[in-house]
Design an enzyme around this catalytic site. Structure first.
Site, PDB file in Angstrom:
ATOM      1  N   ARG A   1     -27.449 -16.826  14.309  1.00 19.49           N
ATOM      2  CA  ARG A   1     -25.989 -16.876  14.373  1.00 19.49           C
ATOM      3  C   ARG A   1     -25.388 -16.039  13.239  1.00 19.49           C
ATOM      4  O   ARG A   1     -26.111 -15.643  12.329  1.00 19.49           O
ATOM      5  CB  ARG A   1     -25.493 -18.331  14.213  1.00 19.49           C
ATOM      6  CG  ARG A   1     -26.153 -19.323  15.142  1.00 19.49           C
ATOM      7  CD  ARG A   1     -25.654 -19.204  16.556  1.00 19.49           C
ATOM      8  NE  ARG A   1     -26.383 -20.118  17.433  1.00 19.49           N
ATOM      9  CZ  ARG A   1     -25.922 -21.323  17.791  1.00 19.49           C
ATOM     10  NH1 ARG A   1     -24.752 -21.743  17.360  1.00 19.49           N
ATOM     11  NH2 ARG A   1     -26.631 -22.099  18.599  1.00 19.49           N
TER      12      ARG A   1
ATOM     13  N   HIS B   1     -11.463 -12.786   4.595  1.00 21.87           N
ATOM     14  CA  HIS B   1     -10.461 -12.984   3.553  1.00 21.87           C
ATOM     15  C   HIS B   1     -10.811 -14.062   2.545  1.00 21.87           C
ATOM     16  O   HIS B   1     -10.238 -14.122   1.462  1.00 21.87           O
ATOM     17  CB  HIS B   1      -9.114 -13.320   4.204  1.00 21.87           C
ATOM     18  CG  HIS B   1      -8.495 -12.163   4.898  1.00 21.87           C
ATOM     19  ND1 HIS B   1      -7.765 -11.211   4.249  1.00 21.87           N
ATOM     20  CD2 HIS B   1      -8.530 -11.781   6.193  1.00 21.87           C
ATOM     21  CE1 HIS B   1      -7.352 -10.297   5.111  1.00 21.87           C
ATOM     22  NE2 HIS B   1      -7.801 -10.620   6.305  1.00 21.87           N
TER      23      HIS B   1
ATOM     24  N   ILE C   1     -12.107  -5.350  -6.399  1.00 25.36           N
ATOM     25  CA  ILE C   1     -12.997  -6.474  -6.148  1.00 25.36           C
ATOM     26  C   ILE C   1     -14.399  -5.986  -5.786  1.00 25.36           C
ATOM     27  O   ILE C   1     -15.387  -6.682  -5.990  1.00 25.36           O
ATOM     28  CB  ILE C   1     -12.365  -7.316  -5.013  1.00 25.36           C
ATOM     29  CG1 ILE C   1     -12.746  -8.749  -5.154  1.00 25.36           C
ATOM     30  CG2 ILE C   1     -12.682  -6.751  -3.681  1.00 25.36           C
ATOM     31  CD1 ILE C   1     -11.900  -9.636  -4.258  1.00 25.36           C
TER      32      ILE C   1
ATOM     33  N   ARG D   1     -32.739 -21.772  12.299  1.00 25.64           N
ATOM     34  CA  ARG D   1     -31.968 -20.607  12.715  1.00 25.64           C
ATOM     35  C   ARG D   1     -31.982 -19.549  11.621  1.00 25.64           C
ATOM     36  O   ARG D   1     -32.099 -19.869  10.446  1.00 25.64           O
ATOM     37  CB  ARG D   1     -30.487 -20.996  12.860  1.00 25.64           C
ATOM     38  CG  ARG D   1     -30.109 -21.560  14.161  1.00 25.64           C
ATOM     39  CD  ARG D   1     -28.621 -21.897  14.127  1.00 25.64           C
ATOM     40  NE  ARG D   1     -28.324 -22.814  15.216  1.00 25.64           N
ATOM     41  CZ  ARG D   1     -27.278 -23.622  15.243  1.00 25.64           C
ATOM     42  NH1 ARG D   1     -26.432 -23.646  14.231  1.00 25.64           N
ATOM     43  NH2 ARG D   1     -27.079 -24.401  16.266  1.00 25.64           N
TER      44      ARG D   1
ATOM     45  N   GLN E   1     -13.112 -14.279   0.625  1.00 25.49           N
ATOM     46  CA  GLN E   1     -13.744 -13.767  -0.589  1.00 25.49           C
ATOM     47  C   GLN E   1     -12.779 -13.284  -1.656  1.00 25.49           C
ATOM     48  O   GLN E   1     -13.186 -13.026  -2.773  1.00 25.49           O
ATOM     49  CB  GLN E   1     -14.685 -12.599  -0.213  1.00 25.49           C
ATOM     50  CG  GLN E   1     -15.777 -13.017   0.711  1.00 25.49           C
ATOM     51  CD  GLN E   1     -16.406 -11.831   1.418  1.00 25.49           C
ATOM     52  OE1 GLN E   1     -17.304 -11.186   0.911  1.00 25.49           O
ATOM     53  NE2 GLN E   1     -15.925 -11.530   2.609  1.00 25.49           N
TER      54      GLN E   1
ATOM     55  N   ARG F   1       0.821  -1.208   0.000  1.00 26.93           N
ATOM     56  CA  ARG F   1       0.000   0.000   0.000  1.00 26.93           C
ATOM     57  C   ARG F   1       0.863   1.270   0.000  1.00 26.93           C
ATOM     58  O   ARG F   1       0.385   2.366   0.286  1.00 26.93           O
ATOM     59  CB  ARG F   1      -0.959  -0.024   1.194  1.00 26.93           C
ATOM     60  CG  ARG F   1      -1.915  -1.212   1.155  1.00 26.93           C
ATOM     61  CD  ARG F   1      -3.121  -1.043   2.053  1.00 26.93           C
ATOM     62  NE  ARG F   1      -3.949  -2.253   2.009  1.00 26.93           N
ATOM     63  CZ  ARG F   1      -4.906  -2.469   1.103  1.00 26.93           C
ATOM     64  NH1 ARG F   1      -5.159  -1.588   0.173  1.00 26.93           N
ATOM     65  NH2 ARG F   1      -5.599  -3.600   1.117  1.00 26.93           N
TER      66      ARG F   1
ATOM     67  N   MET G   1     -18.013  -8.615   2.170  1.00 30.59           N
ATOM     68  CA  MET G   1     -17.197  -7.418   1.930  1.00 30.59           C
ATOM     69  C   MET G   1     -18.002  -6.270   1.339  1.00 30.59           C
ATOM     70  O   MET G   1     -18.956  -6.486   0.604  1.00 30.59           O
ATOM     71  CB  MET G   1     -16.059  -7.758   0.972  1.00 30.59           C
ATOM     72  CG  MET G   1     -14.900  -8.458   1.649  1.00 30.59           C
ATOM     73  SD  MET G   1     -13.403  -8.401   0.637  1.00 30.59           S
ATOM     74  CE  MET G   1     -13.991  -9.155  -0.880  1.00 30.59           C
ATOM     75  N   GLY G   2     -17.522  -5.062   1.583  1.00 24.14           N
ATOM     76  CA  GLY G   2     -18.138  -3.869   1.019  1.00 24.14           C
ATOM     77  C   GLY G   2     -18.332  -2.788   2.067  1.00 24.14           C
ATOM     78  O   GLY G   2     -19.341  -2.770   2.746  1.00 24.14           O
ATOM     79  N   ARG G   3     -17.377  -1.855   2.158  1.00 23.25           N
ATOM     80  CA  ARG G   3     -17.482  -0.800   3.164  1.00 23.25           C
ATOM     81  C   ARG G   3     -18.423   0.309   2.708  1.00 23.25           C
ATOM     82  O   ARG G   3     -19.246   0.797   3.471  1.00 23.25           O
ATOM     83  CB  ARG G   3     -16.103  -0.197   3.472  1.00 23.25           C
ATOM     84  CG  ARG G   3     -15.193  -1.195   4.148  1.00 23.25           C
ATOM     85  CD  ARG G   3     -14.020  -0.553   4.861  1.00 23.25           C
ATOM     86  NE  ARG G   3     -13.264  -1.628   5.484  1.00 23.25           N
ATOM     87  CZ  ARG G   3     -13.583  -2.165   6.651  1.00 23.25           C
ATOM     88  NH1 ARG G   3     -14.614  -1.722   7.340  1.00 23.25           N
ATOM     89  NH2 ARG G   3     -12.861  -3.159   7.137  1.00 23.25           N
TER      90      ARG G   3
END
Lengths: 349, 349, 349, 349
Positions: free
Chosen positions: C273, C279, C134, C170, C281, C79, C177-179
């Site tokens: 649950r 990681h 990604i 359940r 992904q 980075r 992922m995806g912020r």
């Protein structure tokens, strides 16, 4: 335009992974978002032409919610074409009326969609089409569901075969679907890192192939993978063995992979075998890509019914699902263009 | 017993997923735990009989650490048998001495292990065997690596084909490896929930098959899957088409799946197609099971070298890896016993 | 424009399946079709800023021919950003000159491509970019490699988890992922037939979710799957437990899946649950789709070098690979539009 | 011994891939070969203790023929134990009589089988057990279904993670199921070529681990994979951070992978991350191996009913399915023996 209360839906022609995704999306959007009822028609046009006891089935959200990961089509399919016999088309229309289907979603290839188009023209049938061709050869849409799954399966096959080819110092010729368009072979050849990829669009240069494998052998790699479409034909002077000619005077080998394997073995001296993927390429659970694409197709097809876009079919253009005229569906076969085949050629060797 | 400084290793016969697992384990244990050096011999006995420039390669831990998930064999293979020509066996022994190999790990099937056994008998060669037969037909060991991968691949193929069979109301006949023993077909037939499973050990009852598919059709399932070993033969009165007889007077169809498909179509009236899995069944990344088993075989083979267990081969007995006499390896073919075939039969229908 | 003899190439930022496909295609087209030499730069900009002994490696066709099915990047990544410290950018340019690299292919996301753009502006560096994200959140391109693989992995995870959810009655909350953009979650939610899909673009309606799962329970399905992006935030009045607020005053749960699972359990009374894919992904062998797309990107990037299209980057538009200005790469985040999220919503329930 | 007309069947405890294979085989053999009727009991012992409307379902061949490739259990499960409350066991027996179940096949782990054993002892209930433990920790059987699938999933995860570890020069610590026995971790560590594998049976040597990763870094591999069981504990002097002790005075990290990752990062200076596989390991379609094993278990369990082998359970011994006393099932936990852990250790580095 007649009001829509009940939507019918049928799948025609060869099966493709993703058909159930379309069926599910049409059903769920029609019921949940538009309040329609939905009838599944079994065995394509046959189910409307000569209905049997099980030919029409009411579809609920519960019936379809979890069919997205199933290959094939829960409605079954057939190659019945009501325009082959005088009077059959009328029967289809009458039967639609009889079972109370006001609008029809027809999912299929050239043939199925051609019937849909003519029913709309001849009888004003309220029909919407959804293109299905595992071969990716429809010019009206960027791609269709089933293609990604087929390429994935063929690619995995090449991945597996490579280790055998290396271990035994053999050339393996893999025959992949595609009579007129080489899309699946192109995709699997590129993704599978084949040493040579042959498609129906381009006449194969056997001398070049032989020299590629000779050069590889000189560099210590006495093995290789050839990805070849079932529809590839060879020029007359190529073949050292008995072979029949096709309508264009081209030589069509009994099985193209088998014939080519024999020829390569003869000319390179390297042990050469062949594999025919056949039916393996079209069955089974669809890739995530095909699940998403078929879902989007189905949702847009239901929306087209809602909008009364009769005589249209859904299509992918870039990132968008649009509708186009059904006549476009059957216009011309989309073949692999030169620049894409050039991409595959870069990796020959 | 001569002291061991350098261990040689070769792989012979058809490739099997897991060969690299053995190579890796022998190499790593020999070097890290015992302090040996290791030579890989390329192309089976051929690499010792008629060595070329690249026939012997020094193997380090770094060379093999990450080959466990690769199918095939990094050493290559061949079907060369030094006992086919007078004097060749002696040459092999001399060449081993020449390259300084004191002990040999021979990985292969009947043929490869038979040579190992005779070299040990005739010349006192310090040899340890490791059985490899994707067909699972070796009586000396409970199972061998490669078998689980082959069954997995064939099972996945059946899973995929089922959706096509259902969608098109077809019977699909899947031809699976196994000339004399039906293990892979048995495994894939059971795991793939085939409607009929046929193995070479049991003469097929075509009438029964026909009646199974007719009954299924009556119950609304006009489709099915037949798993059939390539080595299945039919009694003479079965075949309505031209067919040649084998050495036992049995009818061997051109391709068994193709022939059987034609016959079933004729007798049931259901559209029937066939698929030949062929080379797809033996290549590519091994299952976790085969990675573990091949690793355990390799570790035990290295240990056998350390122990001087010459003329022995490793074998799985229950949960244990043991060593047995090499002569056991070639004693008799292990075929599918009646009770296990009965297990498959419970699911016919 | 300075003549090109040697092309440098580097990969920056997080890894993505397909990076090796780009590296391979750039290398093979550059060498085979254009006669360039190719240098791989290790660890992104770090390899040019503070070169170590192994930072520059000459790449041949043999080095890259078979890396297409490997995840990650053979060149490594970092980075490091040379625009973070005064004078570092100049060092990068000097080091490029030192190692004789006349043109640079920079493969990476916002950050990596931003550096490439500035080097071109500030120093006239002959640079071509290739977008990698990604997350699929780059507005300049329809999609990027790695996304299809990530969606496939997350979809397969949901497929697996569903059987456990049903068996144990359940709810399973799967964190994906995806912020800032919910693309992967959207794709996996649709393809995996999740019962609820939540993305950062749309504030979650917890009351609706609770009522969905209550209704399901009433209909005998006391289980379900929620696909949720890691970046989803909740409105303040939602949370019955201690939680911290983010910069926008939104509540960010410690782990979003964990927090949501607790809340759903509390409110629905159904055992709930959570699973965090993390990681899993982004690693491993790319799908056929990503292998093809990354290959096409790499070929076009090499072509852009040949054409002297400096300061440009490759992009997918419809079915075509085009080049666009590098400045477009960093313009704005592409988020999931309302109509696509609506597609996912149709299947809620 | 009372005549058997109707066989009941239930699944208890955690789900495992293969449960449906047992259910299918018991049902099909019972009906087709023995002429019994079969009742599925929903939610384990709960379905017999406090029956709801849907607790008992008649099973036909058609219901189960195609469930072999489904994970989980179509009968649902619970952790209800009728020996926890006085009088509950009697209720179970009474309810069995009420619904006309003459014999019971109980499929589950320690707990479920313990109840079966006591019902047989206390009430003479005609019960046959089938062991289910994904953890492979039952000493009475060589292995059980579900274990192979769990190992396969964890191995594939490691395969994927390795490419990320290499690309980013990171250590990735993967937390795998196994509280008391390290079988799954051992299998995945061996099959996934982990650089270090840690199981609960052996106290981890953190110093050794640190020196392994330092040595790797010196050799240019500044990355690695650690496979660690969730149940691994550390000696007190290891931990540089706050941590709680377990009942044996051992340090149990909050999450073992998270804690270990922090420690390794601290001591090696290499960026270290962790992944927890969690529920991913037990769901989804079973491997071919588990489909076959569960099928054989189910067939043998039905046979045991036929034979009146009450109080027995089926077990795998070598290649045979045998029956053993139910009391054996709960005798002792089978842990990974030293020699097998030694096999994993050979590949440390």
């Amino acid at each position: 335009m007649a009001e829509v209360n009940r939507v019918g839906m049928l799948t025609g022609g060869g099966d493709a992974p993703g058909l159930n995704g379309v069926i599910r999306a049409v059903t769920m959007r029609s019921i949940s978002d538009y309040g329609y009822e939905v009838s599944g028609i079994r065995r394509g046009w046959k189910g409307l032409l000569s209905p049997e006891a099980d030919s029409v089935v009411n579809l609920t959200v519960g019936d379809v919610r979890y069919i997205l990961d199933e290959g094939g089509t829960i409605l079954g399919s057939s190659r019945t074409n009501p325009y082959k016999n005088e009077g059959d088309a009328k029967k289809v229309v009458d039967n639609m009326a009889e079972i109370g289907v006001d609008a029809l979603v027809a999912i299929g290839g050239d043939d199925t969609l051609g019937v849909a188009r003519r029913l709309h023209q001849d009888f004003g049938t309220q029909v919407v089409g959804c293109p299905k061709t595992i071969d990716n050869d429809l010019s009206a849409t960027d791609t269709t569901f089933g293609y990604d799954t087929a390429v994935s399966i063929a690619t995995e096959a090449i991945d597996r075969l490579r280790t055998t080819a290396k271990s035994h110092e053999r050339i393996l010729v893999v025959e992949i679907m595609g009579r007129h368009a080489g899309w699946i072979t192109w995709g699997a050849g590129v993704a599978g890192a084949a040493n040579v990829t042959l498609i129906p669009e381009v006449e194969p240069d056997v001398d070049e192939m032989v020299s590629i494998f000779r050069k590889r052998a000189e560099n210590g790699e006495k093995w290789g993978i050839v990805a070849v479409s079932e529809g590839v034909t060879f020029s007359e002077d190529f073949v050292t063995q008995t072979a029949e000619k096709d309508e264009f005077g081209h030589v069509r080998l009994g099985g193209v992979a088998e014939g080519l394997a024999g020829e390569l073995k003869e000319r390179t001296g390297i042990d050469t075998r062949h594999v025919v993927l056949g039916h393996l390429q079209r069955g089974g659970t669809p890739t995530a890509y095909d699940r998403i694409l078929s879902t989007r197709y189905g949702l847009r097809a239901a929306e087209a019914v809602k909008n009364g876009e009769w005589g249209k079919m859904v299509a992918l253009r870039g990132s968008e699902i649009v509708t186009v005229d059904l006549s476009e569906a059957t216009e011309e076969t989309k073949t692999v263009p030169d620049d894409l085949y050039g991409a595959a050629r870069t990796f020959f060797g």
